[in-house]
Design a protein around this motif. Structure first.
Motif, mmCIF file in Angstrom:
data_model
loop_
_atom_site.group_PDB
_atom_site.id
_atom_site.type_symbol
_atom_site.label_atom_id
_atom_site.label_comp_id
_atom_site.label_asym_id
_atom_site.label_seq_id
_atom_site.Cartn_x
_atom_site.Cartn_y
_atom_site.Cartn_z
ATOM 1 N N UNK A 99 0.827 -1.201 0.000
ATOM 2 C CA UNK A 99 0.000 0.000 0.000
ATOM 3 C C UNK A 99 0.865 1.256 0.000
ATOM 4 N N UNK A 100 0.255 2.354 -0.452
ATOM 5 C CA UNK A 100 0.924 3.650 -0.442
ATOM 6 C C UNK A 100 0.424 4.468 0.740
ATOM 7 N N UNK A 101 1.288 5.267 1.365
ATOM 8 C CA UNK A 101 0.857 6.067 2.510
ATOM 9 C C UNK A 101 0.160 7.353 2.080
ATOM 10 N N UNK A 102 -0.655 7.887 2.973
ATOM 11 C CA UNK A 102 -1.210 9.230 2.830
ATOM 12 C C UNK A 102 -0.366 10.170 3.689
ATOM 13 N N UNK A 103 -0.524 11.460 3.469
ATOM 14 C CA UNK A 103 0.289 12.434 4.193
ATOM 15 C C UNK A 103 0.051 12.374 5.696
ATOM 16 N N UNK B 24 4.713 0.031 -0.298
ATOM 17 C CA UNK B 24 5.539 -0.721 0.641
ATOM 18 C C UNK B 24 6.371 -1.748 -0.123
ATOM 19 N N UNK B 25 7.651 -1.792 0.183
ATOM 20 C CA UNK B 25 8.577 -2.671 -0.517
ATOM 21 C C UNK B 25 9.371 -1.969 -1.596
ATOM 22 N N UNK C 177 9.293 0.577 4.203
ATOM 23 C CA UNK C 177 9.143 -0.730 4.856
ATOM 24 C C UNK C 177 7.721 -0.992 5.335
ATOM 25 N N UNK C 178 7.083 0.066 5.854
ATOM 26 C CA UNK C 178 5.743 -0.123 6.376
ATOM 27 C C UNK C 178 4.960 1.154 6.475
ATOM 28 N N UNK C 179 3.640 1.024 6.585
ATOM 29 C CA UNK C 179 2.733 2.166 6.716
ATOM 30 C C UNK C 179 1.814 1.926 7.892
ATOM 31 N N UNK C 180 1.651 2.929 8.736
ATOM 32 C CA UNK C 180 0.712 2.855 9.839
ATOM 33 C C UNK C 180 -0.343 3.935 9.633
#
Length: 248
Positions: free
Chosen positions: A155-159, A207-208, A242-245
C-alpha cells in the motif's frame, strides 16, 4: 552587529616667531648624535579570569561569537557589543530598543545567509537541471525529482499516515550526511512532519519500494543552515519504504 568606522582627526599647530630689530651673535652649538629609538610592538594584554563571574562572562562571549561565526558573521565591534550588554544589564536605556534591534538583526542575518547559501543554490540548480535529462528520472510539478530503483507491491501512505523507512542521505557531491543503515535500524515518523520532498515523494511509493529522491533546497531544509546541512543545499536520498501505519 554592524561594523562602525571611526575617523580620528588630528590637528597640528604652527608657531610663528616675530623678528626683533635687536640682533645677536649666534652661539655655536655642539652637535650631538642621539641614537635612534627602535619602535617595539606591544602585545595587547590578555584578559585575566579572576573569578567565576569573569569566566562565565568570557564563556558567554565565546559561545556568542562561535554561534554567529557559524552563521556567517566574520566581524563585530567588541566595544559596542560590550557596551550594549552593560547598558542593558545595568538598567540604562540602550541606544536601540528590542524592536529595532530585532529588525536590524533579522535583516542583517537574512542577507548574510542569502549570500552564504548562494553558491549552494546555484550548484544545486545546475545539478538538477542536468539530472532531469537522465533516462528514468521523473520530475514532478513541485520540482521534486525521483527514480524508481525497486517497485513495491504494498500500500501507499497518505500524508497523515506514519511510515517506517530505511534511507541514505547524500549531498550532490556524494558526501553522506545521514544513514539509517549505518545505525542498524529504520525510523518511523509521521509523513506530514518531515521535509516537503519526503512528504510528497513517499506518497508515490508502495511498501517494498526503493526510490531515489533528488530534492531541491525549497523542498528540503531551505536556504538556512540546518545542523550539518548548509543552507541552499540540494539533497539526494535513497529511501526504502518498509511499512505504513494508518492514522486512527
Amino acid at each position: 552587529m554592524k561594523k562602525l568606522l571611526f575617523t580620528f582627526l588630528f590637528f597640528g599647530t604652527v608657531a610663528s616667531f616675530g623678528q626683533t630689530k635687536k640682533t645677536t651673535t649666534p652661539t655655536p652649538v655642539k652637535k650631538t648624535t642621539t641614537p635612534a629609538v627602535k619602535a617595539v610592538a606591544t602585545k595587547p594584554a590578555e584578559p585575566v579570569l579572576k573569578n567565576e563571574l569573569d569566566s562565565v562572562s568570557y564563556a558567554l562571549g565565546v559561545s556568542l561569537a562561535s554561534y554567529y561565526q557559524s552563521q556567517g558573521v566574520s566581524q563585530l565591534n567588541g566595544a559596542l557589543l560590550g557596551a550594549a550588554v552593560t547598558d542593558f544589564l545595568s538598567g540604562r536605556t540602550p541606544l536601540l530598543d528590542n524592536t529595532i534591534s530585532n529588525t536590524l538583526l533579522n535583516t542583517y542575518m537574512t542577507r548574510l545567509q542569502s549570500e552564504k547559501s548562494k553558491q549552494n543554490k546555484e550548484a544545486g540548480e545546475k545539478f538538477l537541471a542536468e539530472n532531469k535529462k537522465r533516462a528514468g528520472v521523473i520530475t514532478t510539478e513541485s520540482g521534486l525529482q525521483y527514480e524508481v530503483l525497486t517497485a513495491g507491491t504494498g500500500e501507499s501512505p497518505a500524508a497523515t499516515d506514519s511510515v517506517t523507512c530505511h534511507y541514505r542521505g547524500t549531498f550532490i557531491d556524494g558526501r553522506g550526511f545521514d544513514n539509517s543503515y549505518d545505525r542498524g535500524q529504520p525510523i518511523t515518523f509521521p509523513l506530514n512532519g518531515v521535509i516537503k520532498g519526503w512528504t510528497e515523494g513517499l506518497q508515490l511509493m508502495k511498501v517494498g519500494a526503493k526510490y531515489k529522491f533528488y530534492i531541491p533546497y525549497q523542498l528540503g531544509y531551505g536556504e538556512y543552515d540546518y545542523m550539518s546541512i548548509p543552507g541552499g543545499s540540494a539533497l539526494l536520498f535513497e529511501v526504502e519504504l518498509i511499512g505504513v501505519k494508518r492514522k486512527s
